[in-house]
Design an enzyme around this catalytic site. Structure first.
Site, mmCIF file in Angstrom:
data_model
loop_
_atom_site.group_PDB
_atom_site.id
_atom_site.type_symbol
_atom_site.label_atom_id
_atom_site.label_comp_id
_atom_site.label_asym_id
_atom_site.label_seq_id
_atom_site.Cartn_x
_atom_site.Cartn_y
_atom_site.Cartn_z
ATOM 1 N N HIS A 57 0.857 -1.186 0.000
ATOM 2 C CA HIS A 57 0.000 0.000 0.000
ATOM 3 C C HIS A 57 0.893 1.236 0.000
ATOM 4 C CE1 HIS A 57 -2.992 2.936 1.074
ATOM 5 N NE2 HIS A 57 -3.953 2.026 0.965
ATOM 6 N N ARG A 60 -6.318 9.888 -0.535
ATOM 7 C CA ARG A 60 -6.056 10.307 -1.918
ATOM 8 C C ARG A 60 -7.367 10.366 -2.704
ATOM 9 N NH1 ARG A 60 -2.949 5.976 -3.820
ATOM 10 N NH2 ARG A 60 -3.386 5.000 -1.822
#
Ligand SMILES: Cc1cc2nc3c(=O)[nH]c(=O)nc-3n(C[C@H](O)[C@H](O)[C@H](O)COP(=O)(O)OP(=O)(O)OC[C@H]3O[C@@H](n4cnc5c(N)ncnc54)[C@H](O)[C@@H]3O)c2cc1C
Length: 663
Positions: A257, A273
């Site tokens: 990740h 994000r």
């Protein structure tokens, strides 16, 4: 000898295990769930970002449907997924979300009118229509075409798991906590249950069941830095492997990740994000658009993680005493948004970093996160080789993620696979086939064997320290089987792990000599198994001489559809051997609904299979013919690839949407 009989044994009390248990119980079968920790503390509770399902309620999700979710998932998988399984999944996910809503999950909802969002670092105004007001909303996540990730702020897994656990209570499901499955009981390629160890008393208990399901989550903790909870050690995969009969699929498919905090590795959700946060380098420069002009920070996780690593390698990382990192900037989202939608992230930053993310940037770097590999199953969740053994959730390789799973598709898989697998298990339990025919002496043999192994750890003299072996394994995995891989390092990793496994036969428990509550003993038997799991990952990665999804070989940068459109299958058929046996399962292009092509992000470096083009032409032609006949998207889909007959009847129905009412 303590023997407990039940119809269905479920090993694991996370989302997948609990949903399976609920499903079989509703079909009238007795079920017992084993879990290391109280179910509400399973790792599923850590999922922050959300759950993918194509509801199409919010403005940015408008027009979404199963077809688009299917395409995103297959492309995300880099064509490693089983497309029929993906279809089963995308069709059921909206039903799963709605069921959870009915069970009390407080999904964030659409509010009619204008609201602002940050897209591509710009403030934009989005208008939500009045018909959608009050329906379940979604966020941008996982690089999907439409916004489809449903969420409850950034505590999605938490609220899902709590609702699921409450449902399990309501259904009076028997949960045996702090009971660890340490071996499967099997004979003549038929699984009959498991030997479990009571972590408090040390007592061994045999659970005998018509069907046994492994839902024990991932194996992230074979790496030294991981976003996974400390209990994600791959014991489910290990006990399946140790039967010598059940197989594991694509163990080398490990997801990193992009945004775990430095140094501890706790995740900040992709929702950061998705909601508009950006990545910056040592100069404060937003670098992702240079690498991925289209998807930017929201390209798939394997791509973003690699780009970040590349950028750090170019000297653009931020030096720190824990190594170089980059910045995640969510200050641009504003305090109100952070305090409402990213509360857990805020708390993590405050508690573990001592910073306020509404004011300061968060230090992040790519970290081990998700295990795409696992126990290889058929579409029913049953092991391909060990009858009566099922697996679902992250523990399994069902396989809808291929070589990269999309953000939000995992908690979705846990619930969906739980729903479906519960039906197949129930059908099995209803049939004659499931009758149990095992002699008590066989059960006794398995229990005694485990007892002897445990005692050997305690009584061994001049042995090895399991903690030392485990640290060595974690380091090998981190340094040599990480984001970028190469043949030389992988070969070394395999050799070193094989040595560690050899040494692990001589582990001695130095500290407490108690057979009851004894963490050192637990570490001893788990370490030995973790090294085996690590070997399947490293060896699979060494043999796979291509780059696909999260598996990036610097010495073989192309995705090689010609030679590697296949699944790695591992078996440990001889307990005395120090290496697994490997075979491969072909992924059939001839029946694909979406033939292999470009993913739409990253670099297209594919060595094409000649069949891909042929199948693409067929698919195009079928589409034209069917569309000319004026048939709808469901019929087009059916003409391309059959899957509906595989679904349990109960879940075959269509999903209602605002723009697609059920007639
Ligand atoms: C930090 C983090 C955030 C995430 N966020 C998201 C997200 O936003 N969206 C998304 O889709 N996915 C997300 N994921 C992934 C997702 O949370 C997991 O894949 C998923 O929850 C796994 O659920 P599970 O039921 O398969 O296993 P788990 O929830 O890990 O449960 C495993 C269970 O097995 C039990 N167990 C293990 N071994 C044994 C044994 N030997 N005997 C008995 N019991 C055993 C444990 O006690 C536990 O109850 C995230 C993952 C992480 C690490």
């Amino acid at each position: 000898m303590n023997i407990i009989y039940t119809d269905v044994l479920v090993i694991g009390g996370g989302l997948a295990g609990l949903r399976t248990a609920t499903g079989v119980k509703e079909r009238g079968h007795d079920v017992v769930v084993l879990t290391l920790v109280p179910p509400k503390r399973s790792h599923s509770a850590a999922a922050q970002g959300g759950m993918q399902a194509s509801l199409g309620n919010c403005r940015m999700g408008e027009g979404d449907n199963e077809d688009i979710h299917f395409e995103d998932t297959v492309k995300g998988s880099d064509w490693g997924a089983d497309q029929k399984v993906v279809r089963m999944f995308v069709n059921t996910a909206p039903k799963a979300i709605r069921e959870l809503a009915a069970w009390g999950v407080p999904w964030n909802r659409v509010r009619q009118g204008d609201h602002t969002a940050i897209i591509n670092a710009q403030k934009v105004t989005i208008n939500e229509k009045s018909e959608a007001h009050g329906l379940i909303t979604a966020r941008d996540f996982g690089g999907t075409k439409k916004w489809r990730t449903c969420y409850t702020s950034d505590g999605t897994g938490h609220s899902m798991l709590f609702a699921m656990d409450n449902k399990a209570h309501e259904d009076r499901i028997e949960v045996h906590e702090r009971l660890e499955a340490i071996a499967l009981i099997h004979e003549n390629k038929r699984c009959y249950g498991a030997v479990a160890r009571n972590l408090m008393t040390g007592e061994l208990v045999a659970y005998i069941a018509k069907a046994t399901t492994i839902a024990t989550g991932g194996y992230g903790r074979i790496y030294s830095v991981s976003t996974n909870a400390v209990i994600c050690q791959g014991m489910g995969q290990a006990i399946a492997l140790e039967t010598g009969v059940a197989t594991l699929g694509n163990m080398e498919a490990i997801q990193f990740h992009p945004t775990a905090i430095v140094p501890v590795g706790i995740l900040t959700t992709e929702g950061c994000r998705g909601d508009g946060g950006v990545l910056r380098d040592v100069d404060g420069y937003r670098f992702m658009p240079d690498y991925e002009p289209e998807k930017k920070e929201l390209a798939s996780r394997d791509v973003v993680s690699r780009r970040m690593t590349e950028h750090i390698r170019k000297g653009k990382g931020v030096p720190s005493r824990y190594g170089d990192h980059l910045w995640l900037d969510i200050t641009i989202l504003g305090r109100e948004h952070i305090e409402k939608n990213l509360r857990e992230v805020k708390e993590i930053c405050e508690n573990f970093l001592g910073i306020d993310p509404a004011k300061e940037w968060i230090p992040v770097r790519p970290t081990q996160h998700y295990s795409m590999g696992g126990i290889r199953t058929k579409y029913t969740g049953e092991s391909q080789t060990l009858k009566g053994l099922y697996a679902c959730g992250e523990a399994a390789c069902w396989d809808m993620h291929g070589f990269n799973r999309l953000g939000g598709n995992s908690v979705s898989e846990t619930v969906v696979s739980g729903m479906l697998v519960a039906e197949y298990i129930s059908d099995f339990c209803d049939s004659e086939e499931s009758s149990i025919n095992i002699h008590t002496s066989v059960i006794e043999h398995f229990v005694n064997d485990q007892q002897q192994r445990l005692e050997r750890f305690i009584h061994n003299k001049n042995g090895e320290d399991a903690y030392v072996l485990r640290r060595a394994m974690e380091k090998i995995m981190m340094e040599k089987v990480g984001i970028f891989r190469n043949g030389k390092d992988l070969k070394k990793a395999v050799e070193e792990l094989e040595q560690l496994l050899f040494r692990s036969h001589n582990i001695e428990v130095f500290r407490s000599k108690s057979l009851a509550a004894n963490p050192a003993l637990v570490n001893a038997y788990r370490t030995k198994r973790m090294i085996k799991v690590a070997l399947t990952v490293a060896y699979g990665a060494l043999l796979r001489t291509e780059s696909r999804g999260a598996h990036a070989r610097e010495d073989y940068p192309e995705r090689n559809d010609k030679e590697w459109l296949k699944r790695t299958i591992m078996r440990w058929d001889d307990p005395d051997k120090t290496m697994p046996t490997v075979s491969y399962e072909e992924i059939d292009i001839d029946t694909m609904e979406l033939p292999p092509g470009f993913r739409g992000y990253g670099k297209d470096m594919t060595i094409r299979h000649p069949k891909s083009e042929i199948r693409q032409r067929q698919v195009d032609q079928i589409r034209v013919e069917v569309e000319e006949e004026g048939l709808d998207r469901f019929e087009v889909q059916r003409a391309l690839m059959h899957y509906e007959e595989l679904l349990p009847e109960k879940y075959r129905g269509r999903n209602e949407r605002l723009n697609e009412p059920l007639i």
